[in-house]
Design an enzyme around this catalytic site. Structure first.
Site, PDB file in Angstrom:
ATOM      1  N   LYS A 189       0.848  -1.188   0.000  1.00  0.00           N
ATOM      2  CA  LYS A 189       0.000   0.000   0.000  1.00  0.00           C
ATOM      3  C   LYS A 189       0.886   1.241   0.000  1.00  0.00           C
ATOM      4  O   LYS A 189       1.370   1.670   1.046  1.00  0.00           O
ATOM      5  CB  LYS A 189      -0.923   0.038   1.209  1.00  0.00           C
ATOM      6  N   GLU A 262      10.397   2.050  10.209  1.00  0.00           N
ATOM      7  CA  GLU A 262      11.174   3.282  10.327  1.00  0.00           C
ATOM      8  C   GLU A 262      10.180   4.406  10.561  1.00  0.00           C
ATOM      9  O   GLU A 262       9.282   4.634   9.748  1.00  0.00           O
ATOM     10  CB  GLU A 262      11.997   3.568   9.073  1.00  0.00           C
ATOM     11  N   CYS A 296      12.747  11.859   6.550  1.00  0.00           N
ATOM     12  CA  CYS A 296      12.804  11.365   7.933  1.00  0.00           C
ATOM     13  C   CYS A 296      14.161  11.594   8.574  1.00  0.00           C
ATOM     14  O   CYS A 296      14.256  11.743   9.787  1.00  0.00           O
ATOM     15  CB  CYS A 296      12.462   9.877   7.983  1.00  0.00           C
ATOM     16  N   GLU A 394       8.387  16.925  15.476  1.00  0.00           N
ATOM     17  CA  GLU A 394       8.853  16.824  14.100  1.00  0.00           C
ATOM     18  C   GLU A 394       8.014  17.734  13.200  1.00  0.00           C
ATOM     19  O   GLU A 394       6.789  17.635  13.167  1.00  0.00           O
ATOM     20  CB  GLU A 394       8.750  15.375  13.619  1.00  0.00           C
TER      21      GLU A 394
END
Length: 525
Positions: A189, A262, A296, A394
């Protein structure tokens, strides 16, 4: 002021309708529903694609399981052949995939090129080494000579893989390639907005000999297809937010299946007092603003020693203000667009809140609708305090906060003061010192005199996060073997593991105890 290079919409190359039609046919979908994805550069429609329903997910797994049994039965040398062909095909058709990546994400071409490099190099790495990694291995047995032990590796079955929107080509294909080489099938996906690059490489691999049902792509709302995707998987691989990762773990925990993830990061960059300031300033631009900060492993916290703080900031801010933003499908722009409206909203909120509460804006700080609907200037802020959302949360955008430190221990302590631990970088002329500092930073990868690329592109070494930045690793042997089940097969020869009838257990036990000392003495253990 950050320079903009607005490109008129008419001058942008578009994707051929025949290509869109071919890629659409690679989606496992029979629901009849469709969705239209926009081009972030312009907001104009890019492609209309079919959507997958819950029943389609079950169909995808059924097809994948049939294909996987035949695929796993092939020798590894046969399984790697499509991927060796893929490396050449990627190089030959790189302009086409770079266009696809740019148009679906809005990133600059130089950042799309990093995705191309990642898939090509990662595929080559595993194609050359998968046979050795998966080969049965002799292991030390219970008794020298008398016990012969072999470790075997079996594929998990069908991997459920969820990849993100920010690096859709790299974080889809480069994770799927080792899973397939290990003998698995994959139900994948991708994010719907950025699925075209995954469909493109799937279509290419099928033309290069990959069985057509082995890699299934499903598209749709996680609320509809997320549960069947997870409930049917034999293993789950996920790249995305920490919040999303925790929700996935809760769903799959009752079945006790394995997973790797991750997740998020708030990555630090440390500039020590002996750093080459010109090199560090150039590196900081790359570390902070690659893909408009939607990476990231990009740096969002920049710690600079007080002795060089002013000089470094002068150089860094000047470079940031001189960056070229644009929508062109060439290598001129240094930064492109954000991908989603929601990301623009987060960036705007973080910056406006920080400035309102006392942060100093050194560069950037505003959206650029004159360039495109989702452009935001590369932004540098000082005087950011712990109570500001920007400090610890973040941002995932082109924003970095800069902090002054007085000594090495203080910098390391502040770098580690986060629930995350994905990536970090250290800048110093003394590489030995840099390695000592790196070893004390709680991050899965640490780069010295580079922001992220040197560690990430070292495909023979594991890459992943500590703390709430992830579980498991990609790359290296672990990046492939995680998609396998280890099996130990041991055969016993010449002697049994119980005493002969005439010996008695006391004498047998004493003999074993003596044997332990002898094995130690003669280094048999």
């Amino acid at each position: 002021m950050v320079h903009g290079m607005a490109t008129p919409t008419a001058s942008l190359r578009t994707l051929a309708p025949t290509l869109i039609e071919r890629l659409s046919s690679r989606v496992t979908a029979d629901s009849g529903a469709t969705t239209t994805i926009p081009a972030p550069f312009t907001g104009e429609p890019l492609a209309t694609l079919p959507l997958t329903g819950a029943d389609d997910v079950h169909t995808a797994y059924a097809k994948a399981r049939v294909a996987q049994r035949a695929w796993a039965a092939l020798p590894v040398r046969e399984r790697v052949k499509p991927f060796l062909r893929l490396v050449d095909a990627l190089v030959d058709r790189r302009e086409e995939i770079l266009d696809v990546i740019q148009l679906e994400t809005g990133k600059a071409r130089r950042h799309a090129y990093e995705e191309f490099l990642d898939v090509a190099m990662c595929s080559l790495y595993y194609a050359r080494r998968a046979g050795k990694m998966l080969k049965p291995k002799r292991r030390q047995g219970a008794f020298p000579i008398a016990t012969r032990t072999v470790e075997l590796r079996h594929p998990k079955g069908v991997v459920g893989l969820i990849s993100p929107w920010n690096y859709p080509f790299a974080l889809g294909a480069s994770d799927i390639v080792p899973a397939l080489m290990a003998g698995n099938a994959v139900v994948h996906k991708p994010d719907t907005q950025t699925c075209l690059s995954s469909l493109w490489v799937l279509d290419l691999l099928i033309s290069l000999g990959l069985p057509k049902d082995l890699w299934q792509i499903v598209l749709g709302d996680p609320a509809e297809i997320g549960d069947p995707l997870l409930d049917n998987a034999d293993y789950v691989a996920f790249t995305g937010s920490t919040r999303g990762g925790k929700a996935i773990v809760e769903r799959i925990a009752p079945r006790l299946i394995s997973y790797s993830m991750e997740l998020g990061g708030k990555n630090p960059m440390l500039v020590l007092e002996d750093a080459d300031l010109d090199r560090a300033a150039r590196g900081a631009v790359r570390a902070c603003f690659t893909n408009a900060g939607q990476l990231c492993i990009s740096a969002e916290r920049l710690y600079v020693h007080e002795r060089i703080y002013d000089d470094f900031l002068t150089k860094f801010v000047a470079r940031v203000k001189d960056m070229k933003l644009g929508t062109g499908l060439d290598f001129e722009a240094e930064m492109g667009s954000l991908t989603y409206e929601r990301q623009l909203e987060v960036v705007t909120r973080h910056v406006e809140q920080a400035v309102k509460e006392g942060a100093t804006l050194l560069a950037g700080g505003k959206a650029r609708p004159d360039l495109g609907p989702l452009f935001y200037e590369p932004t540098v802020l000082a005087d950011v305090t712990g109570d500001m959302e920007l400090c610890a949360t973040e941002t995932f955008g082109p924003v970095v906060s800069v902090y002054k430190f007085s000594d090495e221990d203080a910098a390391i302590e502040r770098a580690n003061d986060t629930p995350y631990g994905l990536n970090a970088s250290v800048w110093t002329r003394n590489v030995a010192r840099g390695r000592r500092v790196a070893a004390r930073i709680q991050a899965g990868t640490v780069n010295i005199n580079e922001g992220y690329g040197s560690a990430y592109a070292s495909y023979d070494a594991p890459m992943g996060g500590m703390k709430q930045s992830g579980v498991g690793r990609r790359h290296g042997s672990e990046g492939l073997l995680k998609y396998t089940e280890a099996q130990t097969v041991a055969s016993q020869h010449f002697m049994d593991l119980e005493p002969p009838p005439a010996l008695g257990y006391d004498r047998y036990a004493n003999g074993l105890a003596t044997a332990i000392k002898l094995m130690k003495r003669f280094r048999l253990r």
